[in-house]
Design a protein around this motif. Structure first.
Motif, PDB file in Angstrom:
ATOM      1  N   LEU A 197       0.821  -1.210   0.000  1.00  0.00           N
ATOM      2  CA  LEU A 197       0.000   0.000   0.000  1.00  0.00           C
ATOM      3  C   LEU A 197       0.856   1.262   0.000  1.00  0.00           C
ATOM      4  N   GLN A 198       2.009   1.207   0.653  1.00  0.00           N
ATOM      5  CA  GLN A 198       2.926   2.344   0.588  1.00  0.00           C
ATOM      6  C   GLN A 198       3.433   2.545  -0.844  1.00  0.00           C
ATOM      7  N   VAL A 199       3.747   1.447  -1.512  1.00  0.00           N
ATOM      8  CA  VAL A 199       4.185   1.540  -2.910  1.00  0.00           C
ATOM      9  C   VAL A 199       3.070   2.131  -3.765  1.00  0.00           C
ATOM     10  N   ILE A 200       1.858   1.637  -3.592  1.00  0.00           N
ATOM     11  CA  ILE A 200       0.710   2.139  -4.354  1.00  0.00           C
ATOM     12  C   ILE A 200       0.500   3.636  -4.092  1.00  0.00           C
ATOM     13  N   ASP A 201       0.619   4.041  -2.824  1.00  0.00           N
ATOM     14  CA  ASP A 201       0.417   5.445  -2.461  1.00  0.00           C
ATOM     15  C   ASP A 201       1.367   6.375  -3.205  1.00  0.00           C
ATOM     16  N   HIS A 202       2.567   5.896  -3.493  1.00  0.00           N
ATOM     17  CA  HIS A 202       3.606   6.769  -4.041  1.00  0.00           C
ATOM     18  C   HIS A 202       3.831   6.568  -5.539  1.00  0.00           C
ATOM     19  N   LEU A 203       2.947   5.835  -6.195  1.00  0.00           N
ATOM     20  CA  LEU A 203       3.085   5.664  -7.640  1.00  0.00           C
ATOM     21  C   LEU A 203       2.807   6.976  -8.360  1.00  0.00           C
ATOM     22  N   ASP A 204       3.541   7.196  -9.438  1.00  0.00           N
ATOM     23  CA  ASP A 204       3.175   8.282 -10.346  1.00  0.00           C
ATOM     24  C   ASP A 204       3.002   7.703 -11.745  1.00  0.00           C
ATOM     25  N   GLU A 205       2.642   8.543 -12.693  1.00  0.00           N
ATOM     26  CA  GLU A 205       2.320   8.049 -14.029  1.00  0.00           C
ATOM     27  C   GLU A 205       3.511   7.377 -14.703  1.00  0.00           C
ATOM     28  N   ASP A 206       4.729   7.776 -14.350  1.00  0.00           N
ATOM     29  CA  ASP A 206       5.923   7.158 -14.939  1.00  0.00           C
ATOM     30  C   ASP A 206       6.105   5.718 -14.480  1.00  0.00           C
ATOM     31  N   ASP A 207       5.483   5.349 -13.365  1.00  0.00           N
ATOM     32  CA  ASP A 207       5.609   3.983 -12.854  1.00  0.00           C
ATOM     33  C   ASP A 207       4.661   3.014 -13.555  1.00  0.00           C
ATOM     34  N   SER A 208       3.667   3.543 -14.266  1.00  0.00           N
ATOM     35  CA  SER A 208       2.679   2.680 -14.887  1.00  0.00           C
ATOM     36  C   SER A 208       3.329   1.742 -15.893  1.00  0.00           C
ATOM     37  N   GLY A 209       2.913   0.475 -15.853  1.00  0.00           N
ATOM     38  CA  GLY A 209       3.524  -0.546 -16.696  1.00  0.00           C
ATOM     39  C   GLY A 209       4.755  -1.174 -16.095  1.00  0.00           C
ATOM     40  N   GLY A 210       5.082  -0.807 -14.844  1.00  0.00           N
ATOM     41  CA  GLY A 210       6.283  -1.317 -14.201  1.00  0.00           C
ATOM     42  C   GLY A 210       6.032  -2.559 -13.367  1.00  0.00           C
ATOM     43  N   PHE A 211       7.134  -3.174 -12.928  1.00  0.00           N
ATOM     44  CA  PHE A 211       7.135  -4.406 -12.128  1.00  0.00           C
ATOM     45  C   PHE A 211       7.943  -4.098 -10.872  1.00  0.00           C
ATOM     46  N   LEU A 212       7.258  -3.980  -9.731  1.00  0.00           N
ATOM     47  CA  LEU A 212       7.876  -3.546  -8.485  1.00  0.00           C
ATOM     48  C   LEU A 212       7.618  -4.564  -7.384  1.00  0.00           C
ATOM     49  N   ASP A 213       8.504  -4.566  -6.371  1.00  0.00           N
ATOM     50  CA  ASP A 213       8.248  -5.440  -5.229  1.00  0.00           C
ATOM     51  C   ASP A 213       7.600  -4.645  -4.101  1.00  0.00           C
ATOM     52  N   TRP A 214       7.365  -5.313  -2.982  1.00  0.00           N
ATOM     53  CA  TRP A 214       6.610  -4.709  -1.871  1.00  0.00           C
ATOM     54  C   TRP A 214       7.375  -3.568  -1.209  1.00  0.00           C
ATOM     55  N   GLN A 215       8.650  -3.398  -1.539  1.00  0.00           N
ATOM     56  CA  GLN A 215       9.433  -2.281  -1.016  1.00  0.00           C
ATOM     57  C   GLN A 215       9.675  -1.210  -2.069  1.00  0.00           C
ATOM     58  N   GLY A 216       9.049  -1.372  -3.231  1.00  0.00           N
ATOM     59  CA  GLY A 216       9.178  -0.355  -4.273  1.00  0.00           C
ATOM     60  C   GLY A 216      10.376  -0.520  -5.189  1.00  0.00           C
ATOM     61  N   GLN A 217      11.091  -1.647  -5.053  1.00  0.00           N
ATOM     62  CA  GLN A 217      12.249  -1.898  -5.917  1.00  0.00           C
ATOM     63  C   GLN A 217      11.796  -2.458  -7.246  1.00  0.00           C
ATOM     64  N   THR A 218      12.403  -1.998  -8.339  1.00  0.00           N
ATOM     65  CA  THR A 218      12.062  -2.468  -9.670  1.00  0.00           C
ATOM     66  C   THR A 218      12.625  -3.866  -9.888  1.00  0.00           C
TER      67      THR A 218
END
Length: 234
Positions: free
Chosen positions: A210-231
């Motif tokens: 949920l922290q990762v989701i909270d801090h997403l921006d449009e540039d992150d769309s289409g990305g593959f991230l883990d629960w700590q926000g690492q690509t």
């Protein structure tokens, strides 16, 4: 925090149930789906504790007809409000597969539930997702082609790799509406799927996601991230 309308699939246990709990704790309105709501004891208990803010609806993500039925019900329980967050969490894992004995039915079930289902569900609900909203597809590092170093859970791995492609395609399809679509690896979690020896509790994983989701921006769309926000690599 602004109140939002959220939908979580596969919400009767594990990560899905924990998503529901934490979203409710944030004072959001939540629609929780599962195949058999009558048997979802924990969800129904929560619905009694949060009247008007939690609605439990049936959904078999592998069956497209079920998607259309959900779309109709959704419009009623949200009073026409759009979804700010859709969490595609429902998934299936067939363990103990060995090369030479992988069954077509297991491959098909994984594809239908882990890849086809989430893709078609977003397609069906697209008009009910708010512009600027978020679609979070709960994926797995097991679906990363670059990270594979052993033959393990092939049906699940193939299904999640296909889901990752679906994430990329959905991100492009919804880009004009600023809807962010991401694939999220929750870590190795203590659920029925992850087992008791897993490194993370469901509470820890979902809090991180949920922290990762909270801090997403449009540039992150289409990305593959883990629960700590690492690509993660595809």
């Amino acid at each position: 925090m602004d109140r939002r309308h959220c939908l979580v699939t596969g919400a009767n246990r594990g990560l899905g149930l924990e998503f529901v709990r934490q979203l409710l704790a944030r004072r959001h309105h939540v629609v929780a789906t599962c195949r058999h709501p009558g048997k979802a004891t924990a969800l129904n208990t929560l619905a009694g504790e949060y009247p008007g803010r939690l609605h439990v609806l049936p959904l078999d993500v592998a069956e497209p007809r079920s998607h259309a039925e959900l779309a109709r019900e959704l419009a009623l329980v949200t009073d026409g409000e759009k979804l700010d967050l859709l969490v595609n969490n429902a998934g299936v894992l067939r363990g103990s597969e060995r090369f030479g004995h992988v069954q077509p039915a297991d491959l098909e079930a994984s594809f239908r539930t882990n890849a086809m289902g989430p893709f078609l569900l977003v397609q069906t609900l697209a008009s009910q997702i708010a512009d600027g909203g978020t679609v979070a597809n709960i994926s797995s590092e097991v679906g990363s082609i670059a990270l594979r170093q052993e033959f393990r859970t092939p049906s699940y791995a193939i299904g999640k790799a296909a889901q990752n492609m679906a994430t990329s395609l959905l991100a492009q399809a919804l880009e004009s509406r600023r809807i962010k679509v991401v694939a999220l690896h929750p870590g190795w979690v203590q659920t029925d799927m992850g087992g008791e020896q897993a490194a993370l509790t469901a509470q820890e994983s979902v809090a991180g996601l949920l922290q990762v989701i909270d801090h997403l921006d449009e540039d992150d769309s289409g990305g593959f991230l883990d629960w700590q926000g690492q690509t993660l690599p595809w």
